[in-house]
Motif scaffolding. Structure first.
Motif, mmCIF file in Angstrom:
data_model
loop_
_atom_site.group_PDB
_atom_site.id
_atom_site.type_symbol
_atom_site.label_atom_id
_atom_site.label_comp_id
_atom_site.label_asym_id
_atom_site.label_seq_id
_atom_site.Cartn_x
_atom_site.Cartn_y
_atom_site.Cartn_z
ATOM 1 N N ALA A 18 0.750 -1.213 0.022
ATOM 2 C CA ALA A 18 -0.014 0.178 -0.022
ATOM 3 C C ALA A 18 0.845 1.088 0.129
ATOM 4 C CB ALA A 18 -0.777 0.044 1.183
ATOM 5 N N ASP A 19 0.299 2.162 -0.625
ATOM 6 C CA ASP A 19 1.022 3.592 -1.007
ATOM 7 C C ASP A 19 1.416 3.935 0.611
ATOM 8 O OD1 ASP A 19 1.006 3.496 -3.525
ATOM 9 O OD2 ASP A 19 -1.022 4.697 -3.519
ATOM 10 N N GLY A 20 2.798 4.603 0.923
ATOM 11 C CA GLY A 20 3.101 5.131 1.988
ATOM 12 C C GLY A 20 3.502 3.926 3.212
ATOM 13 N N LYS A 21 3.516 2.696 2.770
ATOM 14 C CA LYS A 21 3.644 1.522 3.865
ATOM 15 C C LYS A 21 4.863 0.996 3.679
ATOM 16 C CE LYS A 21 -0.272 1.852 5.988
ATOM 17 N NZ LYS A 21 -0.485 2.139 7.345
ATOM 18 N N ALA A 22 5.809 1.226 2.574
ATOM 19 C CA ALA A 22 7.046 0.679 2.188
ATOM 20 C C ALA A 22 7.860 0.542 3.538
ATOM 21 C CB ALA A 22 7.667 1.078 1.181
ATOM 22 N N ALA A 23 8.158 1.945 4.143
ATOM 23 C CA ALA A 23 9.197 1.849 5.315
ATOM 24 C C ALA A 23 8.694 1.104 6.512
ATOM 25 C CB ALA A 23 9.110 3.340 5.817
ATOM 26 N N GLU A 24 7.254 0.806 6.595
ATOM 27 C CA GLU A 24 6.833 0.034 7.685
ATOM 28 C C GLU A 24 7.000 -1.384 7.503
ATOM 29 O OE1 GLU A 24 2.270 -1.002 9.420
ATOM 30 O OE2 GLU A 24 2.796 1.016 8.711
ATOM 31 N N VAL A 25 6.831 -1.752 6.152
ATOM 32 C CA VAL A 25 7.131 -3.349 5.797
ATOM 33 C C VAL A 25 8.440 -3.450 6.105
ATOM 34 C CG1 VAL A 25 6.994 -4.780 3.944
ATOM 35 C CG2 VAL A 25 5.057 -3.313 4.244
#
Length: 79
Positions: A18-25
């Motif tokens: 999901a957009d904006g979730k790459a850092a969290e993943v």
């Protein structure tokens, strides 16, 4: 052991984040103490990679009905 039982196979899976979730993943992956694939029989190597910047591609103008359906399922209607 026969050669047919020792064939090497590889699998590559791309999953949209999901957009904006790459850092969290990426942080979640770093937090693993052990590989989530460690208990999968037959897996001797696995790598998880987060790709943030993919090259945007244009959909072909004349897609068949099957191709359009597959595109809809794969992309959820997103461009």
């Amino acid at each position: 052991m026969s050669r047919s039982r020792t064939l090497t196979r590889s699998v590559t899976v791309f999953a949209r984040i999901a957009d904006g979730k790459a850092a969290e993943v990426r942080e979640r992956i770093r937090s693993f103490e052990h590989s989530p694939f460690a208990t999968v029989a037959g897996v001797h190597f696995a790598r998880l990679v987060v790709l943030e910047h993919a090259v945007q591609q244009q959909r072909p103008a004349g897609m068949s009905r099957k191709a359009r359906l597959l595109d809809l399922l794969a992309h959820g209607g997103r461009p």
